[in-house]
Design a protein around this motif. Structure first.
Motif, PDB file in Angstrom:
ATOM      1  N   GLU A  23       0.837  -1.206   0.000  1.00  0.00           N
ATOM      2  CA  GLU A  23       0.000   0.000   0.000  1.00  0.00           C
ATOM      3  C   GLU A  23       0.870   1.253   0.000  1.00  0.00           C
ATOM      4  O   GLU A  23       0.619   2.210  -0.749  1.00  0.00           O
ATOM      5  CB  GLU A  23      -0.915   0.000   1.220  1.00  0.00           C
ATOM      6  CG  GLU A  23      -1.793   1.244   1.306  1.00  0.00           C
ATOM      7  CD  GLU A  23      -2.726   1.215   2.509  1.00  0.00           C
ATOM      8  OE1 GLU A  23      -3.405   2.235   2.729  1.00  0.00           O
ATOM      9  OE2 GLU A  23      -2.770   0.184   3.222  1.00  0.00           O
ATOM     10  N   GLY A  24       1.910   1.250   0.824  1.00  0.00           N
ATOM     11  CA  GLY A  24       2.801   2.398   0.884  1.00  0.00           C
ATOM     12  C   GLY A  24       3.502   2.667  -0.431  1.00  0.00           C
ATOM     13  O   GLY A  24       3.634   3.820  -0.863  1.00  0.00           O
ATOM     14  N   ILE A  25       3.925   1.605  -1.083  1.00  0.00           N
ATOM     15  CA  ILE A  25       4.615   1.750  -2.373  1.00  0.00           C
ATOM     16  C   ILE A  25       3.669   2.335  -3.422  1.00  0.00           C
ATOM     17  O   ILE A  25       4.041   3.242  -4.176  1.00  0.00           O
ATOM     18  CB  ILE A  25       5.158   0.383  -2.845  1.00  0.00           C
ATOM     19  CG1 ILE A  25       6.285  -0.086  -1.922  1.00  0.00           C
ATOM     20  CG2 ILE A  25       5.647   0.462  -4.291  1.00  0.00           C
ATOM     21  CD1 ILE A  25       6.657  -1.540  -2.108  1.00  0.00           C
ATOM     22  N   ILE A  26       2.456   1.818  -3.471  1.00  0.00           N
ATOM     23  CA  ILE A  26       1.511   2.286  -4.487  1.00  0.00           C
ATOM     24  C   ILE A  26       1.049   3.708  -4.199  1.00  0.00           C
ATOM     25  O   ILE A  26       0.846   4.496  -5.126  1.00  0.00           O
ATOM     26  CB  ILE A  26       0.329   1.306  -4.601  1.00  0.00           C
ATOM     27  CG1 ILE A  26       0.829  -0.011  -5.210  1.00  0.00           C
ATOM     28  CG2 ILE A  26      -0.803   1.891  -5.439  1.00  0.00           C
ATOM     29  CD1 ILE A  26      -0.215  -1.101  -5.306  1.00  0.00           C
ATOM     30  N   GLY A  30       2.636   4.704  -7.285  1.00  0.00           N
ATOM     31  CA  GLY A  30       1.610   4.211  -8.184  1.00  0.00           C
ATOM     32  C   GLY A  30       1.784   2.736  -8.487  1.00  0.00           C
ATOM     33  O   GLY A  30       2.793   2.120  -8.110  1.00  0.00           O
ATOM     34  N   VAL A  31       0.811   2.154  -9.185  1.00  0.00           N
ATOM     35  CA  VAL A  31       0.887   0.735  -9.507  1.00  0.00           C
ATOM     36  C   VAL A  31       2.072   0.435 -10.420  1.00  0.00           C
ATOM     37  O   VAL A  31       2.641  -0.665 -10.387  1.00  0.00           O
ATOM     38  CB  VAL A  31      -0.419   0.239 -10.153  1.00  0.00           C
ATOM     39  CG1 VAL A  31      -1.554   0.262  -9.149  1.00  0.00           C
ATOM     40  CG2 VAL A  31      -0.785   1.051 -11.378  1.00  0.00           C
ATOM     41  N   GLU A  32       2.460   1.436 -11.220  1.00  0.00           N
ATOM     42  CA  GLU A  32       3.575   1.223 -12.146  1.00  0.00           C
ATOM     43  C   GLU A  32       4.897   1.040 -11.400  1.00  0.00           C
ATOM     44  O   GLU A  32       5.824   0.419 -11.919  1.00  0.00           O
ATOM     45  CB  GLU A  32       3.690   2.405 -13.113  1.00  0.00           C
ATOM     46  CG  GLU A  32       2.484   2.603 -14.015  1.00  0.00           C
ATOM     47  CD  GLU A  32       1.344   3.332 -13.331  1.00  0.00           C
ATOM     48  OE1 GLU A  32       0.248   3.414 -13.931  1.00  0.00           O
ATOM     49  OE2 GLU A  32       1.547   3.816 -12.189  1.00  0.00           O
ATOM     50  N   PHE A 107      -6.876   3.680  -6.033  1.00  0.00           N
ATOM     51  CA  PHE A 107      -8.070   3.636  -6.866  1.00  0.00           C
ATOM     52  C   PHE A 107      -7.750   3.013  -8.219  1.00  0.00           C
ATOM     53  O   PHE A 107      -8.516   2.194  -8.740  1.00  0.00           O
ATOM     54  CB  PHE A 107      -8.638   5.041  -7.051  1.00  0.00           C
ATOM     55  CG  PHE A 107      -9.893   5.078  -7.876  1.00  0.00           C
ATOM     56  CD1 PHE A 107     -11.109   4.728  -7.321  1.00  0.00           C
ATOM     57  CD2 PHE A 107      -9.855   5.447  -9.211  1.00  0.00           C
ATOM     58  CE1 PHE A 107     -12.280   4.750  -8.076  1.00  0.00           C
ATOM     59  CE2 PHE A 107     -11.009   5.473  -9.978  1.00  0.00           C
ATOM     60  CZ  PHE A 107     -12.222   5.124  -9.409  1.00  0.00           C
ATOM     61  N   ARG A 108      -6.628   3.390  -8.789  1.00  0.00           N
ATOM     62  CA  ARG A 108      -6.230   2.788 -10.070  1.00  0.00           C
ATOM     63  C   ARG A 108      -6.032   1.286  -9.921  1.00  0.00           C
ATOM     64  O   ARG A 108      -6.371   0.512 -10.820  1.00  0.00           O
ATOM     65  CB  ARG A 108      -4.954   3.442 -10.589  1.00  0.00           C
ATOM     66  CG  ARG A 108      -5.141   4.856 -11.118  1.00  0.00           C
ATOM     67  CD  ARG A 108      -3.891   5.346 -11.831  1.00  0.00           C
ATOM     68  NE  ARG A 108      -4.087   6.655 -12.435  1.00  0.00           N
ATOM     69  CZ  ARG A 108      -3.712   7.804 -11.887  1.00  0.00           C
ATOM     70  NH1 ARG A 108      -3.124   7.802 -10.690  1.00  0.00           N
ATOM     71  NH2 ARG A 108      -3.922   8.956 -12.502  1.00  0.00           N
ATOM     72  N   LEU A 109      -5.493   0.872  -8.784  1.00  0.00           N
ATOM     73  CA  LEU A 109      -5.264  -0.557  -8.556  1.00  0.00           C
ATOM     74  C   LEU A 109      -6.575  -1.333  -8.623  1.00  0.00           C
ATOM     75  O   LEU A 109      -6.652  -2.362  -9.299  1.00  0.00           O
ATOM     76  CB  LEU A 109      -4.611  -0.782  -7.187  1.00  0.00           C
ATOM     77  CG  LEU A 109      -4.532  -2.253  -6.740  1.00  0.00           C
ATOM     78  CD1 LEU A 109      -3.595  -3.039  -7.648  1.00  0.00           C
ATOM     79  CD2 LEU A 109      -4.108  -2.363  -5.284  1.00  0.00           C
ATOM     80  N   LEU A 115      -4.253  -6.736 -13.083  1.00  0.00           N
ATOM     81  CA  LEU A 115      -3.341  -6.849 -11.949  1.00  0.00           C
ATOM     82  C   LEU A 115      -3.925  -7.613 -10.778  1.00  0.00           C
ATOM     83  O   LEU A 115      -3.181  -8.154  -9.969  1.00  0.00           O
ATOM     84  CB  LEU A 115      -2.926  -5.453 -11.470  1.00  0.00           C
ATOM     85  CG  LEU A 115      -2.100  -4.604 -12.432  1.00  0.00           C
ATOM     86  CD1 LEU A 115      -1.783  -3.252 -11.796  1.00  0.00           C
ATOM     87  CD2 LEU A 115      -0.808  -5.317 -12.821  1.00  0.00           C
ATOM     88  N   ILE A 116      -5.248  -7.643 -10.658  1.00  0.00           N
ATOM     89  CA  ILE A 116      -5.861  -8.330  -9.533  1.00  0.00           C
ATOM     90  C   ILE A 116      -6.841  -9.389 -10.035  1.00  0.00           C
ATOM     91  O   ILE A 116      -7.297  -9.334 -11.170  1.00  0.00           O
ATOM     92  CB  ILE A 116      -6.567  -7.351  -8.573  1.00  0.00           C
ATOM     93  CG1 ILE A 116      -7.673  -6.570  -9.287  1.00  0.00           C
ATOM     94  CG2 ILE A 116      -5.564  -6.390  -7.972  1.00  0.00           C
ATOM     95  CD1 ILE A 116      -8.386  -5.579  -8.389  1.00  0.00           C
TER      96      ILE A 116
END
Length: 205
Positions: A23-26, A30-32, A107-109, A115-116
């Motif tokens: 979560e922290g990374i995204i 971002g997801v990228e 939100f993008r995730l 990806l999910i």
């Protein structure tokens, strides 16, 4: 898991740590910018731990998406209800767009079917629960029955209501308000001053 990791984490602690690290990374990149290696490093575990506990990137991001949907559910459920269908639908849509603006990476995730795992039973149930208040408001406005998790029926009115909020959310997180507003924070200004009028024009009383 190595010996030190076993000493540091117990039961579900490691999974929780990896989800929080992801979560922290995204939120930051971002997801990228997400990788399993980054998640492991942020959680302080071995590079192989995420794959071992979540069967790879898809499993870990699905677990995070479930957490995000629960967060969305809490925010939408906390919004006031007036008992007036149009007003409640506008309130829910405003909350949905606001959530996206405050959590763009997450939100993008939850929108990324690549990806999910959208067939994961827990994700299906959690994502449905997250939008229950929104769905009930839309159903009341259009005079239809509310969606049922166990009856997967296409409802044009619900698709329309969801597409409206979803499109506005993406417009905001992609920076479109900056084309209309010359303010220090165009997204917030748009949400506070213009979005209510857009929603009123879409779903009048």
């Amino acid at each position: 898991m190595t010996g030190p990791e076993r000493d540091k984490y117990h039961h579900g602690d490691l999974k929780t740590a990896l989800i929080e690290a992801s979560e922290g990374i995204i939120r930051e990149d971002g997801v990228e910018g997400f990788t399993l290696r980054k998640a492991a490093k942020a959680a302080g575990v071995s590079p192989g731990a995420p794959s071992h506990h979540f069967n790879g990137t898809r499993g870990l991001l699905t677990a995070l998406a479930i957490k995000v949907f629960k967060h969305l559910e809490a925010e939408l459920n906390a919004l006031p209800s007036s008992g007036i269908p149009a007003q409640d639908l506008r309130t829910q849509a405003l909350g949905y767009v606001t959530f996206a603006a405050r959590n763009p990476g997450l939100f993008r995730l939850i929108c990324r079917v690549d990806l999910i795992d959208f067939k994961d039973p827990d994700l299906i149930e959690t994502s449905f629960d997250a939008l229950t208040r929104y769905a009930h408001a839309a159903a009341a406005y259009f005079g239809h029955d509310a969606p049922d998790l166990h009856k997967r029926v296409f409802r044009p009115h619900m698709a329309s209501a969801m597409a409206t909020a979803h499109g506005l959310a993406h417009m905001v997180i992609e920076g479109r308000p900056a084309l209309l507003l010359d303010t220090p924070d165009p997204a917030s200004t748009f949400i506070e001053t213009m979005l209510p009028s857009v929603l009123l024009a879409t779903w009048p009383d």
